[in-house]
Design a protein around this motif. Structure first.
Motif, PDB file in Angstrom:
ATOM      1  N   HIS A 777     -39.494  28.015  44.182  1.00  0.00           N
ATOM      2  CA  HIS A 777     -38.160  28.489  43.788  1.00  0.00           C
ATOM      3  C   HIS A 777     -38.161  30.011  43.628  1.00  0.00           C
ATOM      4  O   HIS A 777     -37.181  30.687  43.984  1.00  0.00           O
ATOM      5  CB  HIS A 777     -37.743  27.834  42.470  1.00  0.00           C
ATOM      6  N   VAL A 778     -39.238  30.541  43.096  1.00  0.00           N
ATOM      7  CA  VAL A 778     -39.343  31.994  42.914  1.00  0.00           C
ATOM      8  C   VAL A 778     -39.358  32.689  44.272  1.00  0.00           C
ATOM      9  O   VAL A 778     -38.648  33.682  44.492  1.00  0.00           O
ATOM     10  CB  VAL A 778     -40.609  32.341  42.112  1.00  0.00           C
ATOM     11  N   LEU A 779     -40.161  32.179  45.198  1.00  0.00           N
ATOM     12  CA  LEU A 779     -40.237  32.793  46.527  1.00  0.00           C
ATOM     13  C   LEU A 779     -38.920  32.648  47.278  1.00  0.00           C
ATOM     14  O   LEU A 779     -38.499  33.566  47.993  1.00  0.00           O
ATOM     15  CB  LEU A 779     -41.382  32.143  47.318  1.00  0.00           C
ATOM     16  N   ASP A 780     -38.250  31.519  47.121  1.00  0.00           N
ATOM     17  CA  ASP A 780     -36.944  31.343  47.764  1.00  0.00           C
ATOM     18  C   ASP A 780     -35.934  32.328  47.192  1.00  0.00           C
ATOM     19  O   ASP A 780     -35.055  32.818  47.914  1.00  0.00           O
ATOM     20  CB  ASP A 780     -36.443  29.912  47.574  1.00  0.00           C
ATOM     21  N   THR A 781     -36.042  32.626  45.906  1.00  0.00           N
ATOM     22  CA  THR A 781     -35.152  33.613  45.292  1.00  0.00           C
ATOM     23  C   THR A 781     -35.397  34.994  45.881  1.00  0.00           C
ATOM     24  O   THR A 781     -34.447  35.751  46.164  1.00  0.00           O
ATOM     25  CB  THR A 781     -35.362  33.639  43.770  1.00  0.00           C
ATOM     26  N   ALA A 782     -36.679  35.329  46.093  1.00  0.00           N
ATOM     27  CA  ALA A 782     -36.987  36.620  46.730  1.00  0.00           C
ATOM     28  C   ALA A 782     -36.391  36.672  48.129  1.00  0.00           C
ATOM     29  O   ALA A 782     -35.824  37.702  48.545  1.00  0.00           O
ATOM     30  CB  ALA A 782     -38.504  36.801  46.791  1.00  0.00           C
ATOM     31  N   GLY A 783     -36.491  35.588  48.879  1.00  0.00           N
ATOM     32  CA  GLY A 783     -35.915  35.550  50.217  1.00  0.00           C
ATOM     33  C   GLY A 783     -34.409  35.675  50.181  1.00  0.00           C
ATOM     34  O   GLY A 783     -33.807  36.370  51.020  1.00  0.00           O
ATOM     35  N   ALA A 784     -33.750  35.023  49.199  1.00  0.00           N
ATOM     36  CA  ALA A 784     -32.301  35.129  49.083  1.00  0.00           C
ATOM     37  C   ALA A 784     -31.885  36.553  48.742  1.00  0.00           C
ATOM     38  O   ALA A 784     -30.852  37.053  49.209  1.00  0.00           O
ATOM     39  CB  ALA A 784     -31.804  34.161  48.010  1.00  0.00           C
ATOM     40  N   MET A 785     -32.702  37.245  47.938  1.00  0.00           N
ATOM     41  CA  MET A 785     -32.410  38.635  47.597  1.00  0.00           C
ATOM     42  C   MET A 785     -32.506  39.526  48.835  1.00  0.00           C
ATOM     43  O   MET A 785     -31.644  40.402  49.060  1.00  0.00           O
ATOM     44  CB  MET A 785     -33.383  39.104  46.517  1.00  0.00           C
ATOM     45  N   LEU A 786     -33.515  39.309  49.666  1.00  0.00           N
ATOM     46  CA  LEU A 786     -33.621  40.083  50.910  1.00  0.00           C
ATOM     47  C   LEU A 786     -32.409  39.843  51.800  1.00  0.00           C
ATOM     48  O   LEU A 786     -31.831  40.781  52.367  1.00  0.00           O
ATOM     49  CB  LEU A 786     -34.897  39.704  51.655  1.00  0.00           C
ATOM     50  N   SER A 787     -32.007  38.571  51.933  1.00  0.00           N
ATOM     51  CA  SER A 787     -30.850  38.259  52.773  1.00  0.00           C
ATOM     52  C   SER A 787     -29.591  38.909  52.233  1.00  0.00           C
ATOM     53  O   SER A 787     -28.753  39.403  53.007  1.00  0.00           O
ATOM     54  CB  SER A 787     -30.656  36.737  52.842  1.00  0.00           C
ATOM     55  N   ALA A 788     -29.435  38.936  50.888  1.00  0.00           N
ATOM     56  CA  ALA A 788     -28.251  39.548  50.298  1.00  0.00           C
ATOM     57  C   ALA A 788     -28.185  41.034  50.587  1.00  0.00           C
ATOM     58  O   ALA A 788     -27.089  41.613  50.691  1.00  0.00           O
ATOM     59  CB  ALA A 788     -28.247  39.311  48.784  1.00  0.00           C
ATOM     60  N   HIS A 789     -29.329  41.663  50.752  1.00  0.00           N
ATOM     61  CA  HIS A 789     -29.360  43.108  51.008  1.00  0.00           C
ATOM     62  C   HIS A 789     -29.495  43.424  52.490  1.00  0.00           C
ATOM     63  O   HIS A 789     -29.966  44.506  52.859  1.00  0.00           O
ATOM     64  CB  HIS A 789     -30.495  43.756  50.212  1.00  0.00           C
ATOM     65  N   THR A 790     -29.076  42.496  53.313  1.00  0.00           N
ATOM     66  CA  THR A 790     -28.961  42.789  54.753  1.00  0.00           C
ATOM     67  C   THR A 790     -27.509  42.774  55.185  1.00  0.00           C
ATOM     68  O   THR A 790     -27.212  43.097  56.339  1.00  0.00           O
ATOM     69  CB  THR A 790     -29.738  41.743  55.585  1.00  0.00           C
ATOM     70  N   ARG A 791     -26.582  42.374  54.274  1.00  0.00           N
ATOM     71  CA  ARG A 791     -25.163  42.371  54.621  1.00  0.00           C
ATOM     72  C   ARG A 791     -24.664  43.805  54.737  1.00  0.00           C
ATOM     73  O   ARG A 791     -25.180  44.730  54.100  1.00  0.00           O
ATOM     74  CB  ARG A 791     -24.339  41.630  53.566  1.00  0.00           C
ATOM     75  N   ALA A 792     -23.637  43.946  55.529  1.00  0.00           N
ATOM     76  CA  ALA A 792     -23.039  45.267  55.701  1.00  0.00           C
ATOM     77  C   ALA A 792     -22.534  45.789  54.366  1.00  0.00           C
ATOM     78  O   ALA A 792     -21.934  45.051  53.581  1.00  0.00           O
ATOM     79  CB  ALA A 792     -21.884  45.186  56.703  1.00  0.00           C
ATOM     80  N   GLY A 793     -22.794  47.045  54.097  1.00  0.00           N
ATOM     81  CA  GLY A 793     -22.320  47.665  52.871  1.00  0.00           C
ATOM     82  C   GLY A 793     -23.290  47.578  51.720  1.00  0.00           C
ATOM     83  O   GLY A 793     -23.046  48.167  50.662  1.00  0.00           O
ATOM     84  N   THR A 794     -24.388  46.857  51.865  1.00  0.00           N
ATOM     85  CA  THR A 794     -25.373  46.742  50.793  1.00  0.00           C
ATOM     86  C   THR A 794     -26.470  47.781  50.993  1.00  0.00           C
ATOM     87  O   THR A 794     -26.710  48.255  52.098  1.00  0.00           O
ATOM     88  CB  THR A 794     -25.991  45.334  50.756  1.00  0.00           C
ATOM     89  N   THR A 795     -27.136  48.098  49.893  1.00  0.00           N
ATOM     90  CA  THR A 795     -28.229  49.067  49.961  1.00  0.00           C
ATOM     91  C   THR A 795     -29.520  48.366  50.380  1.00  0.00           C
ATOM     92  O   THR A 795     -29.730  47.188  50.084  1.00  0.00           O
ATOM     93  CB  THR A 795     -28.449  49.724  48.592  1.00  0.00           C
ATOM     94  N   ARG A 796     -30.363  49.101  51.067  1.00  0.00           N
ATOM     95  CA  ARG A 796     -31.658  48.556  51.461  1.00  0.00           C
ATOM     96  C   ARG A 796     -32.587  48.537  50.245  1.00  0.00           C
ATOM     97  O   ARG A 796     -32.457  49.350  49.329  1.00  0.00           O
ATOM     98  CB  ARG A 796     -32.283  49.393  52.583  1.00  0.00           C
ATOM     99  N   ILE A 797     -33.512  47.601  50.269  1.00  0.00           N
ATOM    100  CA  ILE A 797     -34.457  47.468  49.143  1.00  0.00           C
ATOM    101  C   ILE A 797     -35.881  47.438  49.713  1.00  0.00           C
ATOM    102  O   ILE A 797     -36.637  46.484  49.496  1.00  0.00           O
ATOM    103  CB  ILE A 797     -34.159  46.205  48.300  1.00  0.00           C
ATOM    104  N   ASP A 798     -36.239  48.488  50.439  1.00  0.00           N
ATOM    105  CA  ASP A 798     -37.548  48.527  51.090  1.00  0.00           C
ATOM    106  C   ASP A 798     -38.699  48.420  50.100  1.00  0.00           C
ATOM    107  O   ASP A 798     -39.724  47.780  50.378  1.00  0.00           O
ATOM    108  CB  ASP A 798     -37.684  49.818  51.898  1.00  0.00           C
ATOM    109  N   LEU A 799     -38.534  49.069  48.923  1.00  0.00           N
ATOM    110  CA  LEU A 799     -39.619  49.014  47.948  1.00  0.00           C
ATOM    111  C   LEU A 799     -39.852  47.582  47.473  1.00  0.00           C
ATOM    112  O   LEU A 799     -40.999  47.111  47.391  1.00  0.00           O
ATOM    113  CB  LEU A 799     -39.288  49.925  46.752  1.00  0.00           C
ATOM    114  N   SER A 800     -38.747  46.868  47.167  1.00  0.00           N
ATOM    115  CA  SER A 800     -38.883  45.467  46.734  1.00  0.00           C
ATOM    116  C   SER A 800     -39.461  44.620  47.853  1.00  0.00           C
ATOM    117  O   SER A 800     -40.311  43.748  47.619  1.00  0.00           O
ATOM    118  CB  SER A 800     -37.522  44.912  46.305  1.00  0.00           C
TER     119      SER A 800
END
Length: 974
Positions: A777-800
């Motif tokens: 569940h924790v790893l899936d949450t990390a994946g969902a966070m990456l997907s959320a920050h690939t939408r147009a208008g969102t900031t990149r989270i390269d460090l995370s």
């Protein structure tokens, strides 16, 4: 085999006789089992035939029964041990014992078992005993076995000589044999019936059977013949059902004509008190399965009975609730007749006969007892009235604007039925209901559901007038304070929520109802209103939620009622659901009431211990209204007060944990976290608000919003940490709900209280290890966070993304790069890596420190495609489907990707081909077709890789030849 023929019981079998007698005496289960085992061994022994013969000579009826049973066992199990001459001798023995036992006035137990043995003989023997029924009748007539060949050569006439010479016990035996014969043939498999030609062999006895029954049914009726007629009617019933299922399908209705001639003989018993029940049951089953079977004159006889005084007397018993067997049989017969003659009944509803019959059908709903608990007839009666309603609807649809002259009276009957149903769905008092069994409660609930179906169908015919009439009934019950009457009426109104076609008319009716004293009465502490009435009123609010959106003037009184209703435990769940749905759909209207909302909730939490689910819904409801508040500062203030309620549960959790009350601590802690999830879910913008999907830079206003929500986020992160500290890091439920809290903000487009800073989630993810509970569940949450920050208008989270990848590499090293060691974690690691494609692919491929990690990860995906574990194998297939896709990345990333595919493409292709070639089950083949298509579409060397994989020594199937592999390759590359 030898025949004792009643000459006494030999000493050799006396011990066995005693053993059989012990079987029928009280004993422990172990003793009974031992006796049964011993007797079964004796039955199956070579001497079993003689044993059966000997036991039938006993003076003990139980022993004789066991002897007849032994014959049946031997015939079924040891038939093949008989020689040709012994087969004929066996039939002679069985008939001899049957005729002999009847002479000695044997009881039905032994006689029926001998009939069973004779039927077993019929089923096992060849075509030599075709006219078995006639042979048995002739033997009964002579009092001893008759030669079958002599009988056939002399052309015995069963009509003129044989049957008429039989006495009642002999006729009864013949009927029992005929019954067992058709039952046992009916139990055989379709394959056996075809192989042994049972249908034709049974049909050869049809004429004899018809004459037998006709003879019985025309006997004078002294008391001694009552049972004989009963058994004959039952036997006829079984023969007709069998014939309908077999002969009619094969050769048409003419095959059933002989049986049809017997039906008129079953009508007079309907007027006979001693025979009514069995005759009615026969007619009921045959009407239900084969209504067209009855001759017109027989249907007239039945109609005369159903409209006559005998039927009305039985109907009066039903109305009084006297469900004696004849009354129940009558109700079943009436309903079966009604189903068959339904169109005629509806069209004749204005005639004298039609009125009598439909009135009788209505009277089946007249008993005032509760359905299921006291009234067993109303539920099957509802099936008739549902069919009646559907017939009227079909007639209306097919006759266009023309109204049939009978339709008016037919519709009036339906209105009267609806009125009866309304009275029968009233709930009993809570004291009475508590005494019902679970079965009675279930049956009553089913009846109410049936009434819902009938109401919805009837609405098609009557429209809004039903709705208006019910609303008037509700207002009358409210004025007279008849609370269970009110509940029944609100239940019916609720049933029509999805059927309303005229919204304006319904709104006027509902405005009158909800503008009445309904909510005021429901919130009056001086009035004792049953919880079921409150519950149904709440359900009505939920069903007509759109009405309150259109007529907001009723919102406050309705919500006041809901906050009162939620204090009743039986109503709390549905009331909380209503509060949530109302707040969610009317959030803009309720913004001025946000402070009152919070105050109501505070009072509720102080005075009541709400169930967790109800509490979560109320948190969501208030959050929905907070979302609509236009001022961010006001939102922060309101949310702060709401979070204070969450903190109460957090503190309670900590206190209970300190006192080692771990169950209560867990309940409070998880409730607090789930309330956060509910707040986060309903603070999201509604789906009907348009979202700008165009890419735009982060504005100063958005930076400001992100800043002002930081304190709230710190509070929530603190709550999650405190609950985890109180309940322990090994609590998987805490981990799972914490992930849900973080994920609530992923769909938001603008900063908000649940759009957590990436560092919060990042820190939580990397703090886990292979031993952490619910790691997937924790790893899936990390994946969902990456997907959320690939939408147009969102900031990149390269460090995370970098820290997440470090963590993935660490985890797969801990599992020794073997997916079988941790299948679920392996799957989640691969799924997380898939989220890097394409937006964060450069982090995966270009970091020189990751070179060895990437090698190990790519090999992990290949091993996963080759392993037996379903989850990592599926995830690896999806990863390679994504990796092989077409997407735009920078030149350096594209070059690194090309080298990676060149290096691992052949191995991946081998794994994909092996799955297609036999390693994967058929249902998974489509999943492996996807990466193969991507391979062919994007990789220049794909043909070479596929060819090498097909002709590799590791290809899983030896059944696929070279020619088939070449053909497959050509088809794939097209």
């Amino acid at each position: 085999m030898s025949a004792h023929q009643g000459q006494g019981f030999t000493n050799a079998f006396s011990p066995i006789e005693k053993l059989v007698q012990q079987l029928y005496q009280p004993a422990s289960p172990q003793e009974v089992s031992q006796i049964e085992t011993s007797l079964q061994g004796l039955q199956r022994s070579d001497n079993g035939w003689n044993l059966a013969d000997a036991l039938l000579a006993s003076e003990d009826a139980n022993v004789r029964f066991f002897g007849a049973l032994t014959f049946t066992v031997k015939i079924n199990c040891d038939w093949d041990s008989l020689k040709e001459a012994e087969i004929g001798q066996l039939l002679h023995q069985l008939l001899n014992w049957l005729t002999l036992r009847i002479k000695f006035k044997e009881g039905p137990l032994v006689v029926k078992k001998l009939c069973t043995a004779l039927v077993a003989y019929f089923l096992r023997s060849s075509a030599s005993w075709e006219r078995c029924l006639l042979h048995l009748i002739c033997s009964l007539s002579e009092g001893e076995p008759v030669s079958y060949e002599l009988m056939m050569s002399e052309h015995y006439d069963v009509a003129s000589r044989v049957v008429t010479s039989l006495e009642a016990p002999q006729l009864l035996t013949a009927i029992w044999f005929a019954t067992t014969l058709v039952e046992e043939v009916g139990r055989t498999s379709s394959e056996s019936r075809l192989t042994h030609n049972y249908h034709d062999r049974l049909h050869n006895n049809l004429g004899d059977f018809v004459q037998l029954v006709r003879t019985v049914m025309t006997l004078p009726k002294p008391e001694s013949n009552t049972r004989l007629v009963e058994e004959s009617i039952k036997c006829l019933q079984i023969w007709v059902v069998y014939g309908h299922g077999v002969w009619n399908d094969r050769s048409g209705q003419m095959e059933l004509a002989p049986l049809r001639t017997l039906i008129p003989y079953t009508a007079p018993p309907l007027w006979d008190q001693d025979l009514f029940e069995v005759a009615a049951d026969c007619w009921t089953e045959l009407l239900g399965t084969f209504g067209q079977f009855f001759p017109p004159e027989s249907m007239e006889h039945l109609e005369n009975f159903l409209t006559g005084p005998n039927a009305q007397d039985l109907l009066s018993l039903i109305v009084k609730g006297d469900y004696e067997p004849d009354a129940m049989a009558y109700s079943r017969l009436l309903l079966a007749y009604g189903e068959v003659k339904l169109p005629d009944l509806a069209r004749q509803s204005h005639t004298a006969t039609g009125i009598t019959l439909i009135d009788s059908l209505m009277q089946l709903l007249a008993y005032e007892g509760y359905a299921g608990a006291e009234d067993d007839i109303c539920t099957p009666a509802m099936e008739f009235w549902q069919a009646y309603t559907e017939f009227l609807i079909e007639e209306v649809d097919t006759t266009d604007d023309q109204v049939e002259p009978w339709m008016g009276s037919a519709r009036q009957y339906l209105l009267r039925v609806l009125e009866r149903c309304w009275s029968k769905i009233r709930m009993p008092s809570e004291e009475v209901y508590a005494q019902w069994t679970s079965e009675a409660k279930g049956d009553f609930k089913v009846f109410r559901t049936d009434v819902v179906d009938l109401l919805q169908s009837a609405y098609t015919l009557f429209g809004s007038c039903i709705f208006n009439n019910l609303a008037n009934l509700a207002l009358d019950a409210l004025q007279r304070q008849l609370w269970l009457h009110l509940e029944a009426t609100l239940f019916c109104l609720n049933a029509l929520a999805e059927s309303i076609s005229d919204e304006d008319t319904a709104d006027r009716t509902l405005s009158t109802l909800f503008g009445s004293e309904l909510f005021a009465a429901m919130t009056n502490d001086a009035i004792d209103i049953p919880s079921k009435t409150q519950q149904t009123a709440v359900s009505l609010i939920i069903s007509f939620a759109s009405f309150f959106q259109r007529h907001t003037q009723f919102l406050l009184s309705m919500l006041n009622f809901l906050f009162v209703a939620i204090r009743t435990s039986a109503v709390a769940g549905v009331a909380a659901k209503a509060i949530l749905s109302t707040a969610d759909s009317c959030r803009q209207t309720l913004v001025p009431e946000i402070d009152a909302f919070l105050e109501q909730f505070n009072n509720l939490l102080i005075s009541e211990d709400l169930e967790s689910g109800s509490q979560e819904r109320i948190f969501g409801a208030i959050a929905a209204v907070i979302q609509a508040v236009p001022s961010e500062e006001q939102k922060i203030w309101s949310l702060s007060k709401l979070l204070a309620f969450v903190e109460r549960d957090v503190k309670t959790c900590e206190a209970l944990a300190d006192y080692q009350a771990l169950v209560g601590a867990e309940e409070k802690g998880l409730c607090a976290l789930r309330c956060l999830v509910s707040i986060g879910k309903y603070l999201q913008e509604p789906d009907d608000i348009p979202i700008d999907l165009e890419s735009k830079p982060v504005s100063q206003d958005e930076l400001y919003l992100a800043t002002i929500w930081t304190p709230s986020q710190h509070r929530m992160v603190d709550y999650m940490a405190r609950v985890a500290g109180a309940l322990g890091a090994a609590n998987g439920d805490v981990v799972e709900v914490t992930c849900q809290v973080f994920r609530t903000g992923f769909r938001e487009s603008f900063p908000g209280p649940f759009v957590f800073s990436p560092r919060f989630i990042e820190s939580y993810v990397v703090s886990t290890s292979l031993r952490s509970p619910r790691l997937e569940h924790v790893l899936d949450t990390a994946g969902a966070m990456l997907s959320a920050h690939t939408r147009a208008g969102t900031t990149r989270i390269d460090l995370s993304a970098t820290r997440f990848l470090d963590h993935v590499f660490q985890l797969i090293a801990e599992m020794e790069y073997n997916p079988a060691n941790e299948p679920e974690v392996s799957s989640s690691c691969i799924d997380l890596a898939s989220k890097y494609i394409p937006h964060y692919l450069h982090i995966f491929l270009l970091n020189p420190q990751y070179r060895n990690h990437v090698i190990n990860f790519m090999l992990l995906t290949i091993r996963s495609m080759q392993c037996q574990e379903i989850m990592p194998r599926r995830s690896a297939g999806l990863f390679w489907t994504s990796l092989l896709g077409r997407y735009d990345v920078k030149a350096d990333t594209q070059l690194a990707l090309h080298k990676t595919l060149e290096q691992y493409g052949p191995q991946a292709t081998q794994a994909i081909i092996n799955n297609i070639g036999g390693d994967a089950v058929r249902s998974e083949l489509e999943n492996w077709a996807h990466p193969l298509r991507q391979m062919v579409s994007t990789q220049i060397r794909s043909k070479q890789w596929i060819r090498e994989a097909l002709f590799s020594n590791t290809f899983p199937s030896s059944k696929v030849g070279d020619a088939e592999k070449k053909q497959f390759l050509e088809q794939v590359m097209q």
